[in-house]
Design a protein around this motif. Structure first.
Motif, PDB file in Angstrom:
ATOM      1  N   TYR A  84      -4.695   0.827 -16.136  1.00 54.88           N
ATOM      2  CA  TYR A  84      -4.643   1.420 -14.809  1.00 54.88           C
ATOM      3  C   TYR A  84      -3.437   2.369 -14.714  1.00 54.88           C
ATOM      4  N   LYS A 129       2.699   2.061  -3.367  1.00 52.08           N
ATOM      5  CA  LYS A 129       1.753   2.592  -4.360  1.00 52.08           C
ATOM      6  C   LYS A 129       1.592   4.097  -4.161  1.00 52.08           C
ATOM      7  N   LYS A 163       0.834  -1.204   0.000  1.00 47.92           N
ATOM      8  CA  LYS A 163       0.000   0.000   0.000  1.00 47.92           C
ATOM      9  C   LYS A 163       0.871   1.257   0.000  1.00 47.92           C
ATOM     10  N   LYS A 178       2.711   7.070  -6.652  1.00 46.78           N
ATOM     11  CA  LYS A 178       1.707   8.055  -7.076  1.00 46.78           C
ATOM     12  C   LYS A 178       2.263   9.466  -6.909  1.00 46.78           C
ATOM     13  N   LYS A 201       1.671   7.990 -13.124  1.00 51.25           N
ATOM     14  CA  LYS A 201       0.220   7.930 -13.319  1.00 51.25           C
ATOM     15  C   LYS A 201      -0.178   7.560 -14.747  1.00 51.25           C
ATOM     16  N   ILE A 240      -5.502  -6.105 -11.852  1.00 47.29           N
ATOM     17  CA  ILE A 240      -5.693  -5.752 -10.451  1.00 47.29           C
ATOM     18  C   ILE A 240      -6.770  -6.658  -9.865  1.00 47.29           C
ATOM     19  N   LYS A 285      -0.768   2.029  -9.436  1.00 46.24           N
ATOM     20  CA  LYS A 285      -1.690   1.056  -8.870  1.00 46.24           C
ATOM     21  C   LYS A 285      -1.234  -0.382  -9.100  1.00 46.24           C
TER      22      LYS A 285
END
Length: 222
Positions: free
Chosen positions: A156, A127, A124, A131, A136, A143, A160
């Motif tokens: 995506y 990611k 998490k 970002k 991006k 996913i 992500k």
């Protein structure tokens, strides 16, 4: 067919052909050297994300598996300018030169490694780091969807699709073609070339772009 020939009652639909579409091959993402440097130079106010970023950079410049760089790697494994470690999965002893950026990370942490973090939280956190680093651009990937309980193919934002496994893939891919395959295999602890090649995530277009640049340089004076 034999049951049908012998007169048994059977479901006639068994003769209908069923076409199962092949799973579309999708290259798993890697971080190229420019992206790794962007992530390294990113200003992060959060200590948690800063720590995750440093672990991610270590993964990208050692090629170690998650089980090793997040759990096993210790400062005692750093001997002179090399990392010497017995890998958890294959029990292989590998020696890895310490990348200059990893040296900077050690200095930043007063001669220590960044804090360890569990895999779920780490996924998490990186990611979010990626970002913030601006990764991006939409790329094709899969996913996990909780409702269908399967990975769904789609476009995506790259961040992500980042997971803790990206370090090893990035390491091998970024060095592929720059060093003999035997060197990459030795550092990563692969006994067969096929194992190494399964980690190389380069598209044909990337190779074509490289060839295009070579031709342009070769014939620029013609």
């Amino acid at each position: 067919l034999r049951a049908k020939e012998e007169g048994y009652k059977i479901d006639p639909t068994f003769e209908k052909r069923v076409f199962v579409p092949k799973s579309e091959e999708v290259l798993e993402p890697i971080l190229n050297e420019v992206e790794i440097n962007t992530i390294f130079n990113l200003k992060l106010e959060s200590e948690v994300l800063d720590n995750a970023r440093d672990n991610l950079i270590i993964a990208c410049w050692t090629g170690l598996r998650v089980s090793d760089y997040l759990n096993k790697l210790d400062i005692s494994n750093f001997i002179d300018d090399f990392i010497e470690i017995k890998t958890t999965k294959t029990k292989t002893r590998v020696t890895i030169p310490v990348h200059p950026i990893i040296k900077k990370i050690l200095i930043k942490h007063n001669g220590n490694l960044p804090k360890k973090v569990n895999d779920a939280d780490f996924n998490k956190q990186i990611k979010e780091v990626c970002k913030k680093a601006g990764l991006k651009k939409e790329i094709k990937g899969r996913i996990y969807d909780k409702e269908s309980k399967r990975k769904v193919l789609g476009l995506y934002p790259k961040y992500k699709l980042i997971t803790s496994h990206i370090g090893r893939r990035s390491f091998a891919t970024n060095l592929f073609g720059k060093l003999p395959n035997s060197v990459i295999m030795s550092i990563c602890g692969w006994s067969k070339e096929e194992m190494m090649l399964s980690y190389i995530k380069k598209s044909n277009r990337e190779d074509a772009v490289q060839l295009k640049k070579y031709w342009e340089e070769t014939y620029k004076n013609d």
